[in-house]
Motif scaffolding. Structure first.
Motif, PDB file in Angstrom:
ATOM      1  N   ARG A  15       4.368 -19.849 -14.853  1.00 54.97           N
ATOM      2  CA  ARG A  15       4.419 -20.969 -13.634  1.00 54.97           C
ATOM      3  C   ARG A  15       3.386 -21.716 -13.514  1.00 54.97           C
ATOM      4  NH1 ARG A  15       7.356 -17.362  -8.966  1.00 54.97           N
ATOM      5  NH2 ARG A  15       9.239 -16.673  -9.979  1.00 54.97           N
ATOM      6  N   GLY A  16       2.348 -21.606 -14.739  1.00 51.42           N
ATOM      7  CA  GLY A  16       1.209 -22.364 -14.293  1.00 51.42           C
ATOM      8  C   GLY A  16       0.127 -22.101 -13.601  1.00 51.42           C
ATOM      9  N   GLU A  17       0.179 -20.748 -13.074  1.00 53.07           N
ATOM     10  CA  GLU A  17      -0.943 -19.965 -12.392  1.00 53.07           C
ATOM     11  C   GLU A  17      -1.890 -19.451 -13.048  1.00 53.07           C
ATOM     12  OE1 GLU A  17       1.226 -18.145  -8.608  1.00 53.07           O
ATOM     13  OE2 GLU A  17       2.341 -17.585 -10.750  1.00 53.07           O
ATOM     14  N   THR A  18      -3.063 -19.442 -12.722  1.00 54.75           N
ATOM     15  CA  THR A  18      -4.215 -18.831 -13.303  1.00 54.75           C
ATOM     16  C   THR A  18      -4.429 -17.510 -12.879  1.00 54.75           C
ATOM     17  OG1 THR A  18      -5.353 -20.904 -13.914  1.00 54.75           O
ATOM     18  CG2 THR A  18      -6.386 -18.992 -14.011  1.00 54.75           C
ATOM     19  N   VAL A  19      -4.434 -16.347 -13.465  1.00 58.24           N
ATOM     20  CA  VAL A  19      -4.602 -15.164 -13.063  1.00 58.24           C
ATOM     21  C   VAL A  19      -5.690 -14.394 -13.824  1.00 58.24           C
ATOM     22  CG1 VAL A  19      -2.286 -14.749 -12.199  1.00 58.24           C
ATOM     23  CG2 VAL A  19      -2.753 -13.977 -14.468  1.00 58.24           C
ATOM     24  N   TYR A  20      -6.413 -13.319 -13.561  1.00 63.74           N
ATOM     25  CA  TYR A  20      -7.687 -12.967 -14.127  1.00 63.74           C
ATOM     26  C   TYR A  20      -7.056 -11.602 -14.575  1.00 63.74           C
ATOM     27  CZ  TYR A  20      -9.645 -17.026 -12.297  1.00 63.74           C
ATOM     28  OH  TYR A  20      -9.885 -18.467 -12.093  1.00 63.74           O
ATOM     29  N   VAL A  21      -7.070 -11.531 -16.002  1.00 70.63           N
ATOM     30  CA  VAL A  21      -6.694  -9.937 -16.528  1.00 70.63           C
ATOM     31  C   VAL A  21      -7.944  -9.259 -16.665  1.00 70.63           C
ATOM     32  CG1 VAL A  21      -5.700  -9.100 -18.293  1.00 70.63           C
ATOM     33  CG2 VAL A  21      -4.702 -11.164 -17.571  1.00 70.63           C
TER      34      VAL A  21
END
Length: 83
Positions: free
Chosen positions: A12-18
């Protein structure tokens, strides 16, 4: 303090931090916990390490299944009646 949280982009184009240091065991590879911020203020969901995807689901029993590669984490508790 160094972190193991790497930014990735969801479908969805979101940035998440793994967080590669916080994982749940899967049949094909671990599911890493992902956060909405690099400071891990809010848990977002899971990242499948087998296919590098955020497209997965968790049910009420704690089962995680990747919708892309079929990687699965068995539930914490299960009852044969649910099968």
């Amino acid at each position: 303090m160094a972190t193991d949280r790497n930014p990735v982009e969801t479908p969805r184009g979101e940035t998440v931090y793994v967080d590669r240091a916080d994982a749940e065991r899967g049949a094909k590879g671990p599911f890493f916990v992902a956060y909405t911020t690099s400071e891990a203020d809010h848990r977002w969901g899971f990242w499948c390490a087998n296919c590098e995807s955020a497209d997965n689901a968790m049910d009420t029993m704690g089962r995680i299944e990747c919708n892309v590669c079929g990687n699965i984490r068995k539930p914490d508790e299960w009852d044969a009646a649910h099968e």
